[in-house]
Design an enzyme around this catalytic site. Sequence first.
Site, PDB file in Angstrom:
ATOM      1  N   ASP A 155     -15.894  84.748  43.612  1.00  0.00           N
ATOM      2  CA  ASP A 155     -16.613  85.277  44.781  1.00  0.00           C
ATOM      3  C   ASP A 155     -15.727  86.226  45.596  1.00  0.00           C
ATOM      4  O   ASP A 155     -14.533  86.347  45.327  1.00  0.00           O
ATOM      5  CB  ASP A 155     -17.162  84.140  45.657  1.00  0.00           C
ATOM      6  CG  ASP A 155     -16.125  83.068  45.990  1.00  0.00           C
ATOM      7  OD1 ASP A 155     -14.933  83.276  45.712  1.00  0.00           O
ATOM      8  OD2 ASP A 155     -16.502  82.018  46.539  1.00  0.00           O
ATOM      9  N   ASN A 212     -19.839  72.042  53.327  1.00  0.00           N
ATOM     10  CA  ASN A 212     -21.293  71.882  53.259  1.00  0.00           C
ATOM     11  C   ASN A 212     -21.783  71.768  51.818  1.00  0.00           C
ATOM     12  O   ASN A 212     -22.979  71.847  51.553  1.00  0.00           O
ATOM     13  CB  ASN A 212     -21.991  73.058  53.968  1.00  0.00           C
ATOM     14  CG  ASN A 212     -21.665  74.400  53.331  1.00  0.00           C
ATOM     15  OD1 ASN A 212     -20.986  74.463  52.305  1.00  0.00           O
ATOM     16  ND2 ASN A 212     -22.135  75.476  53.929  1.00  0.00           N
ATOM     17  N   GLU A 227     -24.317  78.837  49.146  1.00  0.00           N
ATOM     18  CA  GLU A 227     -24.521  77.975  50.313  1.00  0.00           C
ATOM     19  C   GLU A 227     -25.724  77.055  50.097  1.00  0.00           C
ATOM     20  O   GLU A 227     -26.533  77.289  49.184  1.00  0.00           O
ATOM     21  CB  GLU A 227     -24.758  78.865  51.546  1.00  0.00           C
ATOM     22  CG  GLU A 227     -23.604  79.798  51.886  1.00  0.00           C
ATOM     23  CD  GLU A 227     -22.419  79.089  52.557  1.00  0.00           C
ATOM     24  OE1 GLU A 227     -22.161  77.910  52.259  1.00  0.00           O
ATOM     25  OE2 GLU A 227     -21.747  79.742  53.377  1.00  0.00           O
ATOM     26  N   HIS A 265     -20.966  73.820  49.280  1.00  0.00           N
ATOM     27  CA  HIS A 265     -21.100  75.052  48.491  1.00  0.00           C
ATOM     28  C   HIS A 265     -20.087  75.098  47.349  1.00  0.00           C
ATOM     29  O   HIS A 265     -19.001  74.517  47.442  1.00  0.00           O
ATOM     30  CB  HIS A 265     -21.045  76.322  49.362  1.00  0.00           C
ATOM     31  CG  HIS A 265     -19.731  76.690  49.950  1.00  0.00           C
ATOM     32  ND1 HIS A 265     -19.599  77.293  51.177  1.00  0.00           N
ATOM     33  CD2 HIS A 265     -18.467  76.566  49.495  1.00  0.00           C
ATOM     34  CE1 HIS A 265     -18.339  77.528  51.434  1.00  0.00           C
ATOM     35  NE2 HIS A 265     -17.620  77.095  50.430  1.00  0.00           N
TER      36      HIS A 265
HETATM   37  C1  GLP Z   1     -14.427  79.149  50.212  1.00  0.00           C
HETATM   38  C2  GLP Z   1     -14.599  79.647  48.812  1.00  0.00           C
HETATM   39  C3  GLP Z   1     -14.882  78.518  47.860  1.00  0.00           C
HETATM   40  C4  GLP Z   1     -13.904  77.394  48.104  1.00  0.00           C
HETATM   41  C5  GLP Z   1     -14.062  76.851  49.475  1.00  0.00           C
HETATM   42  C6  GLP Z   1     -13.168  75.669  49.792  1.00  0.00           C
HETATM   43  O1  GLP Z   1     -15.595  79.081  50.932  1.00  0.00           O
HETATM   44  N1  GLP Z   1     -15.628  80.613  48.663  1.00  0.00           N
HETATM   45  O2  GLP Z   1     -14.795  79.001  46.535  1.00  0.00           O
HETATM   46  O3  GLP Z   1     -14.131  76.387  47.170  1.00  0.00           O
HETATM   47  O4  GLP Z   1     -13.763  77.906  50.365  1.00  0.00           O
HETATM   48  O5  GLP Z   1     -11.910  76.105  50.172  1.00  0.00           O
HETATM   49  P1  GLP Z   1     -10.650  75.189  50.329  1.00  0.00           P
HETATM   50  O6  GLP Z   1     -10.169  74.926  48.943  1.00  0.00           O
HETATM   51  O7  GLP Z   1      -9.680  76.011  51.114  1.00  0.00           O
HETATM   52  O8  GLP Z   1     -11.082  73.959  51.027  1.00  0.00           O
END
Ligand code: GLP
Length: 265
Positions: free
Chosen positions: A67, A136, A143, A138
């Site tokens: 992403d 949440n 989302e 995702h």
């Molecule tokens: C972002 C990314 C996700 C990731 C999420 C969790 O929103 N788009 O791909 O999994 O954050 O991030 P973290 O690993 O920092 O908790």
Amino acid sequence: MEILIRKDYAAMCDEAAGLLAEEIRRKPALVLGLATGRTPLGVYERLIRLHKDGKLDFGRVRTFNLDEFISLGPDHPRSFHHELRTHFLDHVNIPRQNIHSLVGLIHNVEHYCEVYERKISAAGGIDIQIVGIGRNGHIGFNEPGSSLGSRTRPKTLAEETLADHRKAFPPGEEVPRFCVTMGIGTIMEAKRVLLLAAGAEKAEIVRKAVEGPITAAVPATVLQVHPRTATILDEPAASKLESARYWKWIDENKAKLDEIARPKE
Ligand code: GLP
């Protein structure tokens, strides 16, 4: 779903890096789906170390990023492209032409997403996709409410996701509200998915993702129907699982079951 619970973040990263290294050794031209966020950083560190020690060759590996924020160019320090380069891609020998990123500064986003999907297909599909999980539920930037069959596309980010990313941006700089993300359908087509979560703040959403009913309201629950997802957690992230004892029992018996299922010739 395979659930592996490891005592802390370091052990979780050891497990995930070991699994990825094994896949790359088995198939040197592996197609690897990469995720950003804090969670996979320790995994990338370990893969870099294996490479520097001469134990892992990335010379034929191909990568696709999961992403990206729309409006951030590839050199913006908060772009996922930049993060993946600085934390992983610049330190291993993946040929530049094998690296595929969703770029945030593009004119015709929808067309660009279609082309990205075609590139994944042309590579033979993703062999193993790393995903983290948002608070949440995702995965990627899909989302809550995202179609469980969705493909790579532009999306509006949820307010809580914007709040979670706020601290990574300097004061005065707005967190981009729009993104491009592989779809849930795209992720589900990966031959194997590696879901990583660490820390107590992920415990509640991990419980929902792993043990809750499958629903678009918690996109990660869809992985319950993926034929080959390994979920690797540290103890704090697993602390709200009702069946933690059961998952550990299955894990303890894994080697024995493998011996029975796949006897050595
Ligand atoms: C972002 C990314 C996700 C990731 C999420 C969790 O929103 N788009 O791909 O999994 O954050 O991030 P973290 O690993 O920092 O908790």
